[in-house]
Design an enzyme around this catalytic site. Structure first.
Site, short mmCIF file in Angstrom:
data_model
loop_
_atom_site.label_atom_id
_atom_site.label_comp_id
_atom_site.label_asym_id
_atom_site.label_seq_id
_atom_site.Cartn_x
_atom_site.Cartn_y
_atom_site.Cartn_z
N SER A 16 48.66 32.45 38.79
CA SER A 16 47.53 31.76 38.51
C SER A 16 47.99 30.87 37.13
O SER A 16 48.70 29.78 37.34
CB SER A 16 46.48 32.95 37.63
OG SER A 16 45.39 32.28 37.29
N HIS A 37 42.06 36.83 43.85
CA HIS A 37 42.98 36.62 42.80
C HIS A 37 43.78 37.48 42.17
O HIS A 37 44.85 37.48 41.78
CB HIS A 37 42.29 35.69 41.78
CG HIS A 37 42.96 34.83 40.85
ND1 HIS A 37 43.44 33.73 41.22
CD2 HIS A 37 43.17 34.71 39.48
CE1 HIS A 37 44.06 32.98 40.34
NE2 HIS A 37 44.04 33.62 39.30
#
Length: 411
Positions: free
Chosen positions: A176, A380
């Site tokens: 990320s 995610h």
């Protein structure tokens, strides 16, 4: 007070060891077996699992003191393997790499003979200090992931290179925002990443045109200082209850449990009940969110507002003229990135949309491969806490880095 205390009263989660026929779930967190890792620091977690662990402090060229954690090798105590640098994402810390027990990426790498280093970006739990500035000052929190990329990463990578005496041999793995930081650093300071042999990007975030995360709801307010101060915190990112309800609007639509959506990590990044390792929930909630500046979150929201462009922080026309000598902020030049980059992405990622990731891959001059996680529901946070992360992400990752590994046992 740390935002996490507002999210959940975590001590209530600490329960007795329960019979195996009981079910640990969102609806019954009190049935989750107590995990000591919930109360330990990153090095303490590593030691509890039998690994050697160290803490190093690195001072950036603008005065921030970063805590960096190291697992120098396997449980046998053997040292000297090739260095791997792990960089966490938004609102996270080095703890993310060690909370999955035996399947934690940091432990798998150490078992394979690597010298594992885990960075902590300015402003999080382990990097909340400065040589001159008080943590309570506005100046301390005046940073975004741009500063992390041009100050934090250079300091950390040079330190690892010098300490291990292995320049040019670092394997970089980011998740990320940890990938965003790398893209910033390598586009502006390419000489720094000469220390990196290969970079693996997990759920990479650069372009943000198709983002699904509720962070998009913040984009209309990025220039409203009064609103930001009232709802997000003017310095450290401390969203209040009203904004959390606002951000968790999608949770109601997707019928995600309210307990989960009270946590900013899952509210912003998504939650997959079937894939998330529920036994980890109390531990995850006790380590995340680890803290950052409001400006860091707003920088991502600005990208969404500005057609998803991967660009520097927008100070408004007047501020941009002072800062950049132009009305709009400059975009990061991905063509300047010379490092070898391997991308791993997921179809159901709220923050790193697969459309944006594919666009990113086409704009990297040294992209050595793109791998889609073969599970459509994968999202995610599953890169870190998914039940099948070791199988679906870490196993193929290890095969990739083996091609850039010297003097490490077969994986």
């Amino acid at each position: 007070m740390h935002f996490l205390l507002v999210v959940l009263l975590l001590p209530a989660i600490k329960c007795e060891i329960i019979p195996s026929n009981s079910t640990c779930s969102i609806e019954s967190l009190e049935k989750c077996p107590y995990n000591p890792d919930a109360d330990l620091t990153t090095p303490q977690i590593a030691r509890r699992h039998g690994y050697p662990a160290e803490t190093h402090f690195v001072t950036t060229d603008d005065g921030y003191i970063l805590g960096i954690h190291r697992i120098p090798g396997p449980k046998t105590g053997v040292k000297g393997g090739q260095p791997v640098f792990l960089q966490h994402g938004l609102l996270s810390s080095s703890a993310d790499w060690v909370t999955e027990g035996n399947n934690s990426l940091a432990f798998l790498l150490a078992d394979a003979g690597y010298d594992v280093w885990m960075g902590n970006a300015r402003g999080n739990t382990y990097s909340k200090a400065h040589v001159n500035l008080s943590v309570n000052s506005a100046q301390f929190w005046n940073f975004s992931w741009h500063e992390m990329g041009i100050h934090d990463l250079p300091a950390a990578l040079y330190y690892v290179s010098n300490t291990t005496n292995k320049p040019g041999e670092i394997i970089y793995i980011g998740h990320s925002m940890g990938t965003t930081m790398f893209f910033v650093c390598s586009s502006i300071k390419p000489q720094v990443v000469k220390n990196v042999k290969v970079m693996v990007a997990l759920a990479p975030v650069a372009y943000m045109t198709h983002v699904k995360s509720p962070i998009r709801y913040l984009s209309p307010f990025v220039n409203d200082i009064e609103w930001l101060a009232k709802y997000l915190g003017v310095n450290q990112f401390l969203p209040n209850n009203k904004i959390m309800k606002f951000l968790s609007y999608d949770c109601d639509l997707l019928k995600i449990d309210e307990t989960i959506c009270k946590d900013v990590i899952f509210s912003l990044f998504g939650f997959d009940k079937d894939e998330f390792n529920m036994a980890l929930l109390p531990t995850v909630l006790n380590h995340d969110p680890a803290g950052t500046s409001t400006k860091t979150v707003l920088h991502f929201a600005q990208e969404i507002k500005n057609e998803g462009k991967f660009q520097q922080y927008d100070y408004g026309p007047e501020g941009n003229m002072v800062k950049y000598g132009r009305l709009t902020p400059p975009e990061y030049k991905l063509l300047n990135i010379k490092a070898k980059i391997y991308i791993i992405y997921a179809q159901n990622d709220w923050l790193a949309s697969y459309i944006d990731v594919i666009r990113l891959s086409h704009n990297l001059t040294n992209n050595i491969g793109v791998y889609k996680v073969p599970l459509d529901a994968f999202n995610h946070v599953d890169f870190l806490f998914g039940k099948h992360a070791a199988q679906l992400v870490y196993a193929p990752l290890m095969k990739v880095i083996q091609n850039y590994t010297d003097e490490v046992d077969d994986l």
